[in-house]
Design a protein around this motif. Structure first.
Motif, mmCIF file in Angstrom:
data_model
loop_
_atom_site.group_PDB
_atom_site.id
_atom_site.type_symbol
_atom_site.label_atom_id
_atom_site.label_comp_id
_atom_site.label_asym_id
_atom_site.label_seq_id
_atom_site.Cartn_x
_atom_site.Cartn_y
_atom_site.Cartn_z
ATOM 1 N N TRP A 121 0.883 -1.263 -0.078
ATOM 2 C CA TRP A 121 0.003 0.246 -0.175
ATOM 3 C C TRP A 121 0.826 1.436 -0.148
ATOM 4 C CZ3 TRP A 121 -5.318 0.211 0.222
ATOM 5 C CH2 TRP A 121 -6.072 -0.766 0.407
ATOM 6 N N VAL A 122 0.393 2.350 -0.604
ATOM 7 C CA VAL A 122 0.761 3.716 -0.114
ATOM 8 C C VAL A 122 -0.249 4.438 0.329
ATOM 9 C CG1 VAL A 122 0.211 4.425 -2.815
ATOM 10 C CG2 VAL A 122 2.129 5.704 -1.378
ATOM 11 N N LYS A 137 -1.085 2.418 -11.654
ATOM 12 C CA LYS A 137 -0.419 1.952 -12.956
ATOM 13 C C LYS A 137 0.528 0.756 -12.256
ATOM 14 C CE LYS A 137 -0.848 5.863 -16.202
ATOM 15 N NZ LYS A 137 -0.093 7.005 -16.689
ATOM 16 N N LEU A 138 1.120 1.130 -11.368
ATOM 17 C CA LEU A 138 1.946 0.231 -10.745
ATOM 18 C C LEU A 138 1.479 -1.008 -10.135
ATOM 19 C CD1 LEU A 138 4.595 2.702 -9.541
ATOM 20 C CD2 LEU A 138 4.913 1.109 -11.359
ATOM 21 N N GLY A 139 0.045 -1.209 -9.980
ATOM 22 C CA GLY A 139 -0.598 -2.273 -9.180
ATOM 23 C C GLY A 139 -0.562 -2.050 -7.568
ATOM 24 N N ILE A 140 -0.177 -0.601 -7.147
ATOM 25 C CA ILE A 140 -0.098 -0.637 -5.671
ATOM 26 C C ILE A 140 -1.395 -0.223 -5.026
ATOM 27 C CG2 ILE A 140 1.000 0.561 -3.975
ATOM 28 C CD1 ILE A 140 3.437 0.796 -5.916
ATOM 29 N N CYS A 223 -7.942 7.226 -4.826
ATOM 30 C CA CYS A 223 -7.913 6.209 -3.773
ATOM 31 C C CYS A 223 -8.689 4.983 -3.676
ATOM 32 C CB CYS A 223 -7.560 6.972 -2.401
ATOM 33 S SG CYS A 223 -9.223 7.520 -1.693
ATOM 34 N N ASP A 224 -8.208 4.015 -2.832
ATOM 35 C CA ASP A 224 -9.062 2.962 -2.758
ATOM 36 C C ASP A 224 -10.084 3.075 -1.340
ATOM 37 O OD1 ASP A 224 -8.299 0.867 -5.046
ATOM 38 O OD2 ASP A 224 -6.521 0.920 -3.837
ATOM 39 N N VAL A 225 -9.183 3.848 -0.605
ATOM 40 C CA VAL A 225 -9.768 4.065 0.809
ATOM 41 C C VAL A 225 -9.528 5.503 1.122
ATOM 42 C CG1 VAL A 225 -9.615 3.362 3.202
ATOM 43 C CG2 VAL A 225 -9.256 1.778 1.439
ATOM 44 N N LYS A 472 -5.545 -5.718 -0.189
ATOM 45 C CA LYS A 472 -4.270 -5.276 -0.919
ATOM 46 C C LYS A 472 -4.571 -6.172 -2.357
ATOM 47 C CE LYS A 472 -1.127 -8.796 1.107
ATOM 48 N NZ LYS A 472 0.074 -9.178 1.795
ATOM 49 N N GLN A 473 -3.938 -5.570 -3.446
ATOM 50 C CA GLN A 473 -3.991 -5.899 -4.774
ATOM 51 C C GLN A 473 -2.931 -7.289 -4.820
ATOM 52 O OE1 GLN A 473 -3.425 -3.230 -7.655
ATOM 53 N NE2 GLN A 473 -4.844 -1.660 -6.932
#
Length: 473
Positions: A121-122, A137-140, A223-225, A472-473
């Motif tokens: 995660w970031v 794009k980086l799958g993070i 963002c996802d969250v 998480k991805q």
């Protein structure tokens, strides 16, 4: 650039998280507190900032240091940004936009850092509006972390409004409740003098200034969250509304009370301060501090000083009279003030250990700018608050606390925010000693256990980490 390889994990449920806060200590410290709480659970954090800021952060407790990697990115030089200015505390307010311009040039090195580290995660702040799409794009997986309370985010509005589709075009437009807030509340709008001070960063766009609202909108959109420095005990109705506005996961992470740091490097300064505090009566001292960014203007400084003098309370004042070497508007105490008050007051123009001061029994009240970190620290140590709000969302925070009877706001003139020495002195007396102000002294004690208790904070962090592990991805 210093980068670290992705740490090896003992098991799949241990996370590696990259943190990127904005270059303000009011942002970096909450990000660091969250990093510490995450590391306490055995996860690894890479905390990214610029060299000078990393050097100025509090030292990590030895047990957490191996799990928190402090990663430096060199801040690019841009025209009009003073040399060695790496945080907002180094700059007058009108030059902060150049710091944002330099910060935006971290996009390429930050992209490379994420590619090299491949974290789970970031977690990013409002300012790097470009980071969400890069991480995607980086799958993070991505968390936008707001150090602003939910009420402030609700007032700011949904993503289209944040990104510019806002029919609020004058300062006066921000003094009424916006249409997306369905209930009445005195928190849901700025006072005129508050919005005038920040209007350029709320509503104006030029080639030198991408507004903070646009940055937030883009950050939330990507963002996802959305994580919020808040709790259901503090502002349940606003967290519920924020979910309705953004229609994506909203996770409060608690108020992040400041935890212990390695303080061996400031022992001498504290010894001297403690000796002075020890000589004062219990609950008699006014502690005065306006954070790392807020700086009163000259007229305000004069009234604060003369109000303190008029109150006759002993005081310890941490005074910032300029914001960095580029600040040409140096404010000065009234003639003779320090001489007249030297028997009962201290003016400190260098760093002071705020947590330790607030924890001392002689402190009876905290005169503050209503910055959230300062508010949380006051609640931690059950010190009643007397507030003079300043920049950003501090006016909204102040009125939320006033509504909860946890703070008293010094009366101010609506147009320009001016106040008098008499109102300063009267407000201090009310909150610290008078029967009428007993509610403020009692309420902050009552709420301390609900808002900053270790078990409460732990519950929020566990909930947050459980979500990150599952998604998480």
């Amino acid at each position: 650039m210093e980068s670290m390889p992705k740490p090896s994990m003992e098991s799949d449920d241990k996370l590696h998280i990259v943190m990127l806060p904005w270059l303000a200590f009011g942002h970096m410290i909450p990000f660091l507190e969250l990093s510490k709480l995450i590391a306490q659970k055995g996860h690894t954090v890479s905390f990214v900032s610029t060299p000078r800021n990393i050097d100025r952060l509090p030292k990590m407790p030895p047990n957490l240091a191996p799990l928190i990697n402090l990663v430096t990115l060199q801040l690019p030089q841009v025209e009009k940004l003073p040399k060695n200015a790496e945080s907002t505390t180094d700059l007058p307010y009108d030059k902060v936009k150049y710091l944002k311009m330099a910060y935006d040039q971290l996009q390429q090195p930050m992209t490379q850092l994420l590619a090299d580290m491949a974290p789970d995660w970031v977690i990013y702040d409002f300012a790097p509006y470009w980071l969400g799409p890069v991480a995607a794009k980086l799958g993070i997986s991505r968390v936008c972390f707001s150090i602003f309370i939910a009420a402030s985010l609700c007032f700011a509005g949904p993503i289209p409004v944040l990104k510019g589709e806002d029919d609020r075009t004058t300062p006066e437009d921000f003094t009424v409740t916006p249409k997306w807030i369905p209930f009445k509340s005195n928190i849901a709008c700025f006072r005129l003098f508050e919005v005038k001070r920040i209007f350029d960063d709320v509503a104006s766009v030029d080639e030198e200034n991408i507004p903070g609202t646009y940055r937030f909108g883009a950050g939330i959109e990507a963002c996802d969250v959305l994580a919020v420095r808040s709790s259901y005990e503090f502002e349940p109705e606003w967290l519920k509304l924020l979910q309705q506005i953004h229609q994506k996961p909203i996770i409060p992470i608690g108020l992040l009370p400041t935890t212990a740091y390695d303080s061996s490097d400031n022992g001498e300064a504290w010894t001297e301060i403690k000796e002075w505090l020890d000589k004062q009566s219990k609950r008699s001292v006014v502690y005065v501090a306006f954070g790392s960014e807020a700086k009163p203007n000259q007229a305000e400084l004069t009234e604060i000083a003369l109000g303190l003098e008029l109150s006759e309370f002993p005081f310890f004042w941490v005074l910032r009279n300029r914001r960095g070497v580029a600040d040409t508007e140096v404010i000065e105490l009234p003639n003779g003030f320090e001489e007249r008050t030297k028997e009962r007051g201290v003016v400190c123009t260098s760093w002071a250990p705020q947590l330790k001061i607030l924890s001392h029994d002689s402190v009876g009240g905290f005169l503050s700018h209503a910055g959230l970190s300062s508010v949380v620290e006051a609640i931690q140590f059950k010190k009643p608050l007397i507030l003079l709000s300043s920049l950003a969302d501090t006016g909204l925070i102040a009125r939320l606390l006033e509504e909860r009877r946890m703070a008293y706001l010094i009366p101010r003139e609506e147009q320009d925010g001016s106040f008098t020495r008499g109102s300063v002195a009267d407000s201090l007396r009310l909150v610290i000693v008078e029967d009428e102000g007993r509610i403020y002294r009692e309420k902050v004690k009552e709420m301390s256990g609900l808002l900053v208790d270790d078990a409460v904070q732990d519950k929020y962090v566990n909930n947050f980490l459980d979500y990150l592990k599952k998604h998480k991805q």
